[in-house]
Design a protein around this motif. Structure first.
Motif, PDB file in Angstrom:
ATOM      1  N   SER A   1     -67.525 -14.158 -10.319  1.00 38.99           N
ATOM      2  CA  SER A   1     -67.479 -14.105  -8.847  1.00 38.99           C
ATOM      3  C   SER A   1     -66.099 -14.505  -8.336  1.00 38.99           C
ATOM      4  O   SER A   1     -65.567 -13.902  -7.398  1.00 38.99           O
ATOM      5  CB  SER A   1     -68.536 -15.042  -8.251  1.00 38.99           C
TER       6      SER A   1
ATOM      7  N   ARG B   1     -63.652 -11.707  -8.736  1.00 41.49           N
ATOM      8  CA  ARG B   1     -63.847 -10.675  -7.713  1.00 41.49           C
ATOM      9  C   ARG B   1     -63.178 -11.069  -6.403  1.00 41.49           C
ATOM     10  O   ARG B   1     -62.583 -10.233  -5.712  1.00 41.49           O
ATOM     11  CB  ARG B   1     -65.346 -10.439  -7.485  1.00 41.49           C
TER      12      ARG B   1
ATOM     13  N   HIS C   1     -70.658 -17.080  -2.627  1.00 41.21           N
ATOM     14  CA  HIS C   1     -71.111 -15.687  -2.545  1.00 41.21           C
ATOM     15  C   HIS C   1     -71.243 -15.248  -1.089  1.00 41.21           C
ATOM     16  O   HIS C   1     -70.838 -14.145  -0.716  1.00 41.21           O
ATOM     17  CB  HIS C   1     -72.452 -15.540  -3.263  1.00 41.21           C
TER      18      HIS C   1
ATOM     19  N   TYR D   1     -76.689 -13.415   7.313  1.00 45.39           N
ATOM     20  CA  TYR D   1     -75.614 -14.337   6.977  1.00 45.39           C
ATOM     21  C   TYR D   1     -75.548 -15.590   7.859  1.00 45.39           C
ATOM     22  O   TYR D   1     -75.257 -16.675   7.354  1.00 45.39           O
ATOM     23  CB  TYR D   1     -74.279 -13.592   6.994  1.00 45.39           C
TER      24      TYR D   1
ATOM     25  N   LEU E   1     -66.447 -21.545  -4.744  1.00 45.25           N
ATOM     26  CA  LEU E   1     -66.623 -21.080  -6.121  1.00 45.25           C
ATOM     27  C   LEU E   1     -65.844 -21.941  -7.112  1.00 45.25           C
ATOM     28  O   LEU E   1     -66.308 -22.200  -8.229  1.00 45.25           O
ATOM     29  CB  LEU E   1     -66.199 -19.614  -6.243  1.00 45.25           C
TER      30      LEU E   1
ATOM     31  N   PHE F   1     -67.864 -14.686   0.443  1.00 38.63           N
ATOM     32  CA  PHE F   1     -67.288 -13.431  -0.062  1.00 38.63           C
ATOM     33  C   PHE F   1     -67.888 -12.235   0.679  1.00 38.63           C
ATOM     34  O   PHE F   1     -67.174 -11.312   1.079  1.00 38.63           O
ATOM     35  CB  PHE F   1     -67.559 -13.306  -1.565  1.00 38.63           C
ATOM     36  N   CYS F   2     -69.208 -12.272   0.884  1.00 36.78           N
ATOM     37  CA  CYS F   2     -69.889 -11.172   1.589  1.00 36.78           C
ATOM     38  C   CYS F   2     -69.402 -11.018   3.025  1.00 36.78           C
ATOM     39  O   CYS F   2     -69.379  -9.911   3.563  1.00 36.78           O
ATOM     40  CB  CYS F   2     -71.396 -11.406   1.586  1.00 36.78           C
TER      41      CYS F   2
ATOM     42  N   ALA G   1     -72.028 -22.394  -5.301  1.00 39.18           N
ATOM     43  CA  ALA G   1     -71.952 -21.002  -5.748  1.00 39.18           C
ATOM     44  C   ALA G   1     -72.546 -20.051  -4.718  1.00 39.18           C
ATOM     45  O   ALA G   1     -71.976 -18.985  -4.425  1.00 39.18           O
ATOM     46  CB  ALA G   1     -72.667 -20.847  -7.091  1.00 39.18           C
ATOM     47  N   ASN G   2     -73.691 -20.433  -4.139  1.00 38.33           N
ATOM     48  CA  ASN G   2     -74.313 -19.578  -3.126  1.00 38.33           C
ATOM     49  C   ASN G   2     -73.454 -19.471  -1.873  1.00 38.33           C
ATOM     50  O   ASN G   2     -73.340 -18.399  -1.265  1.00 38.33           O
ATOM     51  CB  ASN G   2     -75.699 -20.099  -2.770  1.00 38.33           C
TER      52      ASN G   2
ATOM     53  N   VAL H   1     -70.009 -17.666 -12.508  1.00 40.45           N
ATOM     54  CA  VAL H   1     -69.184 -18.145 -11.390  1.00 40.45           C
ATOM     55  C   VAL H   1     -67.754 -17.649 -11.547  1.00 40.45           C
ATOM     56  O   VAL H   1     -67.108 -17.247 -10.561  1.00 40.45           O
ATOM     57  CB  VAL H   1     -69.221 -19.684 -11.314  1.00 40.45           C
TER      58      VAL H   1
ATOM     59  N   ALA I   1     -64.560 -18.784   0.289  1.00 39.30           N
ATOM     60  CA  ALA I   1     -65.252 -18.370  -0.938  1.00 39.30           C
ATOM     61  C   ALA I   1     -64.586 -18.992  -2.159  1.00 39.30           C
ATOM     62  O   ALA I   1     -65.261 -19.498  -3.064  1.00 39.30           O
ATOM     63  CB  ALA I   1     -65.250 -16.854  -1.055  1.00 39.30           C
TER      64      ALA I   1
ATOM     65  N   LEU J   1     -79.810 -14.401   1.996  1.00 37.13           N
ATOM     66  CA  LEU J   1     -78.783 -13.525   1.446  1.00 37.13           C
ATOM     67  C   LEU J   1     -79.363 -12.181   1.020  1.00 37.13           C
ATOM     68  O   LEU J   1     -78.721 -11.141   1.173  1.00 37.13           O
ATOM     69  CB  LEU J   1     -78.093 -14.201   0.264  1.00 37.13           C
TER      70      LEU J   1
END
Length: 298
Positions: A274, A277, A239, A207, A254, A242-243, A235-236, A271, A250, A202
């Motif tokens: 995130s 967001r 993320h 990706y 999350l 989301f990216c 959680a990773n 968390v 996502a 990341l």
């Protein structure tokens, strides 16, 4: 093999949820203070912290409890404090566990305490702050000759390398850990390895590789039953999704991470941030701002 021996063997390979099933078969009257604390350690690992804390208190009341068992109890309390985001309490219990382990010559427990102290120092004070701790931990780990501890040391160093902005060096350390796990398997350490590789990918915006490692991390974490591993992997992955603009995925990852974190803990807030967001990016302003308000009130 009796259930207690089977539970210990399974815990040694990182299969904590299976180990707990076997330990549940052992009558309570047969459990020594050490065995009670081994059960407490498994309960904490699979996310049953309140039950674990109750068993630690029970074991500590025993007149026959050994110093090595007390060290284990303090270590369990440090993990419970970590899950609650109580950093000062975690440090206190870790220091107690380390002191007790060193007093009775339990180098394995001392090494696990030192490795956790390295991770805490790197998170709170930056990677350079933990260099003396790494040297001390490396010495203790080498004294044990325990393959899983050596693998964990490599993974801790890989995390520190990632924070130093040295992903290639970090990946080499993960590779060394995985080579050990090829001979002495442990699904929890495999999850940690894959999660570390995902995090390193990341940082490089790689990706596709991050997704591959993230899915492996989650799979191994679910096999182990370790709630912290499941939470980190989820959680990773959240993320990552989301990216890459996959907001639905996502949200799923999350929300899973949020369910396995203690309310009002630092991890829970991170968390939730995130998640807010993602909701705002999806145009769900009401839910996004509601999460922000909840975080501010916490």
């Amino acid at each position: 093999m009796d259930p207690l021996a089977q539970a210990r063997a399974l815990a040694g390979t990182g299969r904590f949820i299976e180990a707990l099933h076997f330990l549940d078969r052992v009558p309570q009257l047969r459990l020594t203070p050490t065995a009670v604390l081994e059960r407490a350690a498994l309960l904490e690992t699979v996310g049953r912290a309140a039950e674990a804390e109750h068993l630690v208190a029970q074991a500590f009341r025993s007149r026959s409890i050994e110093t090595s068992a007390k060290a284990l109890g303090e270590y369990i309390l440090s993990r419970i404090a970590s899950g609650e985001g109580a950093i000062d309490a975690e440090f206190k219990h870790l220091a107690g566990a380390l002191s007790l382990a060193e007093r009775c010559g339990d180098t394995v427990r001392a090494a696990w305490c030192q490795l956790r102290l390295v991770a805490l120092s790197a998170d709170l004070h930056g990677p350079r702050s933990c260099e003396p701790l790494v040297r001390s931990a490396r010495h203790t780990v080498s004294c044990t000759g325990e393959p899983h501890l050596i693998a964990a040391l490599h993974l801790i160093v890989a995390d520190v390398d990632g924070k130093h902005g040295l992903p290639a060096k970090g990946e080499r350390h993960v590779g060394l850990a995985l080579s050990l796990l090829g001979r002495w398997d442990n699904v929890w350490l495999r999850s940690w390895s894959e999660n570390t590789l995902q995090a390193l990918c990341l940082t490089q915006s790689d990706y596709p590789r991050a997704h591959t490692h993230g899915m492996r991390a989650l799979g191994f974490a679910e096999q182990s039953g370790a709630v912290s591993a499941i939470r980190s992997a989820s959680a990773n992955l959240g993320h990552l999704k989301f990216c890459t603009g996959d907001f639905e995925s996502a949200l799923k990852h999350l929300e899973a991470a949020l369910r396995t974190s203690r309310p009002r803990s630092e991890y829970h807030l991170a968390v939730a941030d995130s998640l807010a967001r993602v909701k705002l990016a999806m145009g769900d302003l009401e839910s996004g701002y509601e999460l922000v308000n909840q975080m501010e009130s916490d």
